[in-house]
Scaffold this active site. Sequence first.
Site, mmCIF file in Angstrom:
data_model
loop_
_atom_site.group_PDB
_atom_site.id
_atom_site.type_symbol
_atom_site.label_atom_id
_atom_site.label_comp_id
_atom_site.label_asym_id
_atom_site.label_seq_id
_atom_site.Cartn_x
_atom_site.Cartn_y
_atom_site.Cartn_z
ATOM 1 N N ASP A 1 0.797 -1.169 -0.026
ATOM 2 C CA ASP A 1 -0.038 0.137 -0.060
ATOM 3 C C ASP A 1 0.834 1.181 0.188
ATOM 4 O OD1 ASP A 1 -2.587 -1.199 -0.008
ATOM 5 O OD2 ASP A 1 -2.668 -1.380 2.323
ATOM 6 N N TYR B 1 6.560 -9.851 7.023
ATOM 7 C CA TYR B 1 6.462 -8.298 7.422
ATOM 8 C C TYR B 1 6.861 -8.163 8.830
ATOM 9 C CZ TYR B 1 3.471 -7.881 3.446
ATOM 10 O OH TYR B 1 2.919 -7.873 1.942
#
Lengths: 273, 273
Positions: free
Chosen positions: A69, A127
């Site tokens: 994003d 992540y």
Amino acid sequence: MTGADPRAGREPDAATPQQRIGLRLAYDGTAYSGWQSQPHARTVQGMVAAAIATIDPAADALRGSSRTDAGVHALDQVAAFTSRRIMDPAVWQRAINANLPKDIVVLKAWEAAASFDPVEAAIRKRYRYRLYDNPVRPVFGRMQVWRQPSPLDVAAMRQAAGALVGEHDFTSFETASSQRRTKVRTIYDLTVERADATEHPGAEIHVEVEGNGFLYNMVRIIVGSLAMIGAGRRPVEWMTEALAARHRPAAGPTAPAHGLILLSIHLDDASVE
Amino acid sequence: MTGADPRAGREPDAATPQQRIGLRLAYDGTAYSGWQSQPHARTVQGMVAAAIATIDPAADALRGSSRTDAGVHALDQVAAFTSRRIMDPAVWQRAINANLPKDIVVLKAWEAAASFDPVEAAIRKRYRYRLYDNPVRPVFGRMQVWRQPSPLDVAAMRQAAGALVGEHDFTSFETASSQRRTKVRTIYDLTVERADATEHPGAEIHVEVEGNGFLYNMVRIIVGSLAMIGAGRRPVEWMTEALAARHRPAAGPTAPAHGLILLSIHLDDASVE
């Protein structure tokens, strides 16, 4: 010995040789509207595709493993493209880097199988999310940490995180508008640690999560939920209830994008460079 | 019991109460022409003094322990000023921070002795210098590391660093134009380590040096010399010769300012907050 040439599928026409190139990329996402190319927006995919087009205008569309994003960073994104220009992968790496801005870099380039698809081949992703909970605001890396209003209880966050490890329906941890068919994903590892970050010793908490795939905003909603528990606004057991509810409002808020970094992508054996 | 009032020197006149405030500060030096106030330049001292003046226009000149150069950062600079406005140190901290830009912050404020002088009281200082030696350029923290053209030999650098520990005449490691009387300083500790920096795991080398004081550009010239040894351009023994020469050209180049960070300042017992 007239068996099929293993390269036959790769070069359908001898007159138009092709080369499939895999890339590992790092980028600081601060200045970009995310990975995915969009009209009238500055995106990482757009910048890398433009750098490739400078070298080979006939190269096909660049594809990435992960649609990060806007504001999300990467230490290790995987991507691939097919070129009509045959060059050593190390030459590709240098040539693309020479055409990229300072906040995007090709870490590695390799010659991949003609069938290599960065989305299909990505069997595990990891992540990291950086939380900063010192009462004094940070002066370094402000666009890489999510600042908390008060110190967080790491032990409580770690205990709550345990409820999410394994195969689960993560509907509660996906942005509600999503149309994905299955909401079942497997989290292999979810750690919460007080970190000795280079410029904020002891002031950061790093949440790291590894899974076989993630729903839209899943990592950021997990972190938003853990932060509520760390702040004492929800009990540890609430995480189990949030997961069981399979309903987005049962979980916490979506943590801001800028604290998130795509740390590594593990490719299947057939695709390993 | 008519002995001298220990506060006598602090409040010469009951009608004009004064308060001496000590500060510990952190800043990202990228956007500043160094610590020291200068006409027509944006400096850290200038910004902090302006923030204090907003709260007390009658406050005296701000003094700092260390005159960091343009581009040099600090995780822990010490400074002090005398105010006519009496407030709790925590209130001073919040009020000054509210008037500072995002790249400067007061970490702590305390009420100091009237005689507290940040220069005199600083009996030990510690600096860190960050070298980056991965062949692929960094995308994060580019203004906090000095990039090397090839990987450095950390073991050789560490061995050479040993020659500088102790009390020595550091003339070779001072910018030649300096007029300081004595060039003798003591280095208590000088470490060279491959570092697991948050966003560059294994790609950074951190040089940390602690001493009772440093000549002008001394840390940067030490690092510039160590980098030459790490790159194999000089043998380990060259450091001993460079020190013995007491002549600036005998040492290596001055490493760039942006890799340097003032890590901590140790105050004498009388000044400890």
